[in-house]
Design an enzyme around this catalytic site. Structure first.
Site, PDB file in Angstrom:
ATOM      1  N   HIS A 105       2.352  -4.143   9.289  1.00 31.05           N
ATOM      2  CA  HIS A 105       3.741  -4.016   8.882  1.00 31.05           C
ATOM      3  C   HIS A 105       4.329  -3.100   9.834  1.00 31.05           C
ATOM      4  O   HIS A 105       3.941  -2.864  10.895  1.00 31.05           O
ATOM      5  CB  HIS A 105       3.234  -2.834   7.530  1.00 31.05           C
ATOM      6  CG  HIS A 105       3.033  -3.204   6.152  1.00 31.05           C
ATOM      7  ND1 HIS A 105       2.948  -4.137   5.708  1.00 31.05           N
ATOM      8  CD2 HIS A 105       1.567  -2.954   6.145  1.00 31.05           C
ATOM      9  CE1 HIS A 105       2.575  -4.937   4.853  1.00 31.05           C
ATOM     10  NE2 HIS A 105       1.650  -4.085   4.600  1.00 31.05           N
TER      11      HIS A 105
ATOM     12  N   HIS B 198       0.752  -0.781   0.272  1.00 35.11           N
ATOM     13  CA  HIS B 198      -0.017   0.032   0.026  1.00 35.11           C
ATOM     14  C   HIS B 198       1.123   0.977   0.370  1.00 35.11           C
ATOM     15  O   HIS B 198       0.535   2.550  -0.707  1.00 35.11           O
ATOM     16  CB  HIS B 198      -1.188  -0.130   1.050  1.00 35.11           C
ATOM     17  CG  HIS B 198      -1.892  -0.820   1.125  1.00 35.11           C
ATOM     18  ND1 HIS B 198      -1.350  -2.453   1.263  1.00 35.11           N
ATOM     19  CD2 HIS B 198      -3.597  -1.566   1.136  1.00 35.11           C
ATOM     20  CE1 HIS B 198      -3.107  -2.911   1.554  1.00 35.11           C
ATOM     21  NE2 HIS B 198      -3.834  -2.341   0.974  1.00 35.11           N
TER      22      HIS B 198
END
Length: 271
Positions: free
Chosen positions: A235, A193
């Site tokens: 993440h 992303h």
């Protein structure tokens, strides 16, 4: 002479250690080792010189063991720095994962944070680019959209390949969503992303005429997408930073292989 013998017997009778109940104190215990002097004398003549092979083997061991000990006790500076940065990255990522679970401190904002992350997903961007490409009627617009589609496909393949190679897990145990499986974004490093948001924002800043407030909002959107992936525990911080760097290099690569308007028209007609 008899007087001296009588005195010796009287002395023995007066010595309490000579009594029967104390005789065991004067005797050495069973199994006691012999004196060192006698043992040294007895073992002296029977000693043999060590074999030449044993001496060489001991010298090799003495040369190898200190080096191994130094490798274990004194690791390299690069290893220490890397492990320290990795520990800081994991610690800070866990602290920022305030929406990682239902019991997190910002669990009520998890849905909104996930929605921000979806705006940087590959499936909506690819679908929207194809839709705009079909609706576009200008050559310049089709040229920009075709190159944007190329950049999005390059981003998905690059991120999926690096993730399969590294296979790093996120700071929290979280299963990828259905959209993540569609784009093969199932591991943590790098953040897909974040790379997509950086690449798209840089692409729009370079090829679209935007006002200054819109440019600022575009940059803030890319940063918010990367931060949202850390907040939901998907993440690490280094994953997001690496994603930003990969997205920038992908933009530079697309600029180098930029497809002209004629090439884009040929691809559209063949499609």
């Amino acid at each position: 002479m008899p007087a001296s013998q009588s005195r010796a017997r009287a002395r023995d009778r007066s010595n309490v250690l000579n009594r029967a109940e104390f005789l065991s104190l004067n005797q050495p215990p069973k199994g006691a080792p012999e004196p060192r002097s006698s043992g040294r004398k007895a073992s002296g003549p029977s000693t043999q010189p060590p074999a030449p092979g044993d001496g060489a083997r001991e010298r090799r061991q003495s040369q190898q063991l200190p080096e191994e000990d130094c490798m274990q006790l004194n690791p390299s500076f690069k290893g220490i720095a890397f492990n320290s940065l990795l520990a800081i990255d994991i610690c800070m990522s866990k602290r920022l994962g305030v929406c990682a679970g239902r019991a997190a401190s910002w669990a009520s904002a998890r849905s909104m944070v996930k929605l921000i992350g979806i705006t940087g997903h590959g499936v909506p961007w690819i679908g929207g680019t194809i839709l705009c490409l079909v609706k576009s009627s200008t050559l310049a617009g089709q040229e920009v959209l075709m190159n944007l589609l190329l950049a999005l496909l390059l981003d998905i393949m690059t991120v999926a390949g690096v993730q399969k190679l590294i296979k790093r897990r996120g700071p929290f145990e979280s299963s990828p969503s259905l959209l993540d499986h569609l784009t093969m974004d199932v591991y943590a490093f790098p953040a897909g992303h974040a790379s997509r948001a950086a690449m798209v924002s840089k692409f729009f800043l370079s090829h679209l005429v935007l006002a200054v407030p819109l440019r600022v909002l575009l940059v803030l959107w890319a940063l918010c997408v990367g931060l949202s992936r850390v907040m939901i525990g998907r993440h690490h911080i280094t994953d997001v930073l690496s994603g930003f760097a990969i997205g920038y290099f992908q933009f530079r690569l697309v600029e180098l292989v930029w497809m002209s308007s004629n090439t884009c028209q040929m691809l559209i007609s063949a499609w």
